[in-house]
Scaffold this active site. Structure first.
Site, mmCIF file in Angstrom:
data_model
loop_
_atom_site.group_PDB
_atom_site.id
_atom_site.type_symbol
_atom_site.label_atom_id
_atom_site.label_comp_id
_atom_site.label_asym_id
_atom_site.label_seq_id
_atom_site.Cartn_x
_atom_site.Cartn_y
_atom_site.Cartn_z
ATOM 1 N N HIS A 80 -1.129 -5.833 1.167
ATOM 2 C CA HIS A 80 -0.703 -4.775 0.229
ATOM 3 C C HIS A 80 -1.201 -3.410 0.664
ATOM 4 O O HIS A 80 -2.291 -3.269 1.213
ATOM 5 C CB HIS A 80 -1.118 -5.095 -1.205
ATOM 6 C CG HIS A 80 -2.587 -5.156 -1.478
ATOM 7 N ND1 HIS A 80 -3.315 -4.047 -1.859
ATOM 8 C CD2 HIS A 80 -3.460 -6.190 -1.457
ATOM 9 C CE1 HIS A 80 -4.576 -4.406 -2.063
ATOM 10 N NE2 HIS A 80 -4.699 -5.691 -1.810
ATOM 11 N N ASP A 82 -1.386 -0.615 -1.451
ATOM 12 C CA ASP A 82 -2.056 0.195 -2.460
ATOM 13 C C ASP A 82 -3.553 -0.072 -2.490
ATOM 14 O O ASP A 82 -4.024 -1.115 -2.050
ATOM 15 C CB ASP A 82 -1.463 -0.047 -3.852
ATOM 16 C CG ASP A 82 -1.684 -1.471 -4.365
ATOM 17 O OD1 ASP A 82 -1.491 -2.414 -3.571
ATOM 18 O OD2 ASP A 82 -2.044 -1.636 -5.551
ATOM 19 N N GLU A 177 -0.176 -4.177 -5.761
ATOM 20 C CA GLU A 177 -0.899 -5.442 -5.907
ATOM 21 C C GLU A 177 -2.094 -5.292 -6.820
ATOM 22 O O GLU A 177 -2.411 -6.181 -7.611
ATOM 23 C CB GLU A 177 -1.346 -5.942 -4.516
ATOM 24 C CG GLU A 177 -1.912 -7.364 -4.513
ATOM 25 C CD GLU A 177 -3.416 -7.448 -4.695
ATOM 26 O OE1 GLU A 177 -3.959 -8.566 -4.747
ATOM 27 O OE2 GLU A 177 -4.083 -6.390 -4.803
ATOM 28 N N GLU A 178 -2.778 -4.149 -6.721
ATOM 29 C CA GLU A 178 -4.016 -3.953 -7.477
ATOM 30 C C GLU A 178 -3.783 -3.861 -8.979
ATOM 31 O O GLU A 178 -4.726 -4.007 -9.756
ATOM 32 C CB GLU A 178 -4.744 -2.690 -6.985
ATOM 33 C CG GLU A 178 -5.232 -2.771 -5.541
ATOM 34 C CD GLU A 178 -6.386 -3.740 -5.345
ATOM 35 O OE1 GLU A 178 -6.758 -4.442 -6.299
ATOM 36 O OE2 GLU A 178 -6.904 -3.802 -4.221
ATOM 37 N N ASP A 200 -5.858 -10.856 3.018
ATOM 38 C CA ASP A 200 -6.445 -10.067 1.932
ATOM 39 C C ASP A 200 -7.783 -10.649 1.490
ATOM 40 O O ASP A 200 -8.241 -10.401 0.382
ATOM 41 C CB ASP A 200 -5.457 -10.024 0.750
ATOM 42 C CG ASP A 200 -5.821 -8.986 -0.301
ATOM 43 O OD1 ASP A 200 -6.628 -8.078 0.002
ATOM 44 O OD2 ASP A 200 -5.309 -9.087 -1.432
ATOM 45 N N HIS A 382 -13.246 -2.199 -3.889
ATOM 46 C CA HIS A 382 -13.070 -1.379 -5.093
ATOM 47 C C HIS A 382 -14.276 -0.481 -5.369
ATOM 48 O O HIS A 382 -14.457 -0.038 -6.506
ATOM 49 C CB HIS A 382 -12.797 -2.233 -6.346
ATOM 50 C CG HIS A 382 -11.530 -3.042 -6.262
ATOM 51 N ND1 HIS A 382 -10.930 -3.583 -7.371
ATOM 52 C CD2 HIS A 382 -10.762 -3.403 -5.212
ATOM 53 C CE1 HIS A 382 -9.845 -4.257 -7.002
ATOM 54 N NE2 HIS A 382 -9.725 -4.153 -5.687
#
Length: 411
Positions: A80, A82, A177-178, A200, A382
């Site tokens: 992903h 994003d 995705e997030e 991922d 994150h």
């Protein structure tokens, strides 16, 4: 290969691609397409002749089969584009610590932010590696631009080495995705894959065949509003009701107090005025039974609180987010078996893990594309302490190449 994948990664992370859960569009932010356009250009330049960006921001491409075998399944490689809304992804300034010699890493943009070995013991395995971090004022974006870079680098290697036999490989880079919408608009007919892998995961060598099952819960509270000067015995403040619900949540059922296979109830948002309030939660567990019992507990807490506010009312809404992909993957054991062999051939010790979270692969598995998760090499996702090793990204590229070979050999 390491320079290639790291160079690509450094190019990608400086492009702001944060998704936005409050947006109703797909992609949720137009800036995700900025990376998508760059990726299409790069894929075309390395020989992925059908690479393109669709209206939803997805990037598709194909590495054609070069084997005479017709029985090789079509494999999808997915990552992903994003980055998480949890921490700023604007104006990312990556740095490389070359030939890391151990010890804590203090980040130059904010000296209060330190990647400590005590918190991240995996650093002990990275002596001599080149470690990429942000400057501490933003997240890095290894989740999941490391996976994106690895797939592009592996595609280039396979195209440049036609003596390596493989079946058809489909490339899919997703948006959003997030925020749980990563595969909402995937065109499965166009994708045309039999099995898939998301790049991922975390630590080098890890293969993940199990995720949380996940739901979102929204609680809307309607209180009784009146002038504070006239409130005695009459006002029922919706903000206080919301606070009472949060206060009754079990402390041993929170993300910060659970690990391993324990699930949790996690309040993610609260807003309100005297008359009305809104609470948002995510609920996580590895089993459907565990998920439903936690939702029943949350609903019971809400009802018990509302009993003390007889003039008020509430609604309780559960929305399914994703389910544990192990249920699907257990029916296709070759997906994990081939990944284990590929990781081993890449020179790593394969380790099967469960994800305390989800991936695009969770939903892809239940949408008809059984999909496991392979390490991308990143850590501390994150957060401004996020980091990744160039050498681990190189190992991920090698794993993809070996995976393509294993599927061809065993067809």
């Amino acid at each position: 290969m390491a320079a290639s994948v790291t160079d690509r990664f450094l190019r990608y992370v400086v492009i702001d691609t944060q998704s936005d859960a409050s947006s109703k569009t797909q992609p949720s932010t137009e800036k995700q397409k900025d990376l998508g356009r760059l990726l299409v250009d790069e894929l075309l330049s390395i020989g992925v002749s059908d690479a393109h960006l669709d209206e939803h921001g997805y990037v598709y491409g194909t590495i054609p089969s070069n084997t005479p075998k017709n029985s090789v399944p079509v494999i999808c490689l997915c990552a992903h584009m994003d980055t998480a809304p949890d921490f700023s992804g604007t104006n990312v300034k990556p740095q490389i610590i070359r030939h890391y010699q151990g010890g804590d890493i203090r980040l130059p943009g904010d000296s209060t932010r330190v990647i400590r070995v005590a918190d991240h013991p995996v650093l002990k395995d990275m002596i001599g590696h080149d470690i990429v971090t942000s400057d501490g004022t933003t997240l890095l974006g290894a989740d999941d631009k490391a996976g994106v870079a690895e797939i592009v680098a592996a595609a280039e290697f396979l195209i440049n080495n036609p003596d390596i036999k493989h079946g058809t490989i489909r490339i899919l880079f997703t948006t959003d995705e997030e925020i749980g919408r990563g595969v909402d608009k995937v065109d499965f007919k166009k994708l045309g894959a039999d099995f898939g892998y998301t790049m991922d995961g975390g630590a080098a060598g890890s293969i993940e065949d199990e995720t949380f099952s996940a739901d979102a819960v929204e609680i809307a509270i309607k209180g009784v509003a009146i002038h504070p000067g006239l409130a005695y015995g009459r006002m029922e403040n919706a903000i206080r009701i919301a606070g009472d619900i949060i206060a009754r949540l079990p402390r041993d059922m929170a993300p910060e107090t659970t690990k391993g296979r324990d699930g949790f109830i996690h309040p993610t948002g609260v807003s309100g005025v005297m008359e009305k309030a809104h609470l948002s939660f995510i609920v996580r567990d590895f089993t459907e039974e565990g998920l439903k019992s936690k939702e029943a507990l949350l609903e019971n807490i809400t009802r018990e609180v509302l009993k003390t506010y007889p003039g008020s009312s509430h609604t309780f809404t559960v929305k399914e987010q994703y389910r544990n992909m192990k249920e699907v993957l257990d029916r296709h054991p070759e997906i994990i078996e081939h990944a284990v062999e590929a990781v081993r051939r890449a020179g790593l010790e394969p380790r099967r893990d469960s994800i305390r979270g989800g991936t695009d692969g969770s939903r892809l598995s239940f949408m008809g594309l059984p999909c496991a998760n392979i390490f991308a090499g990143g850590h501390a996702f994150h957060s401004p302490l996020e980091f990744v090793s160039s050498q681990d990204m190189e190992k991920a590229v090698t794993t993809i190449v070996e995976l393509a070979k294993v599927w061809e050999e065993r067809a």
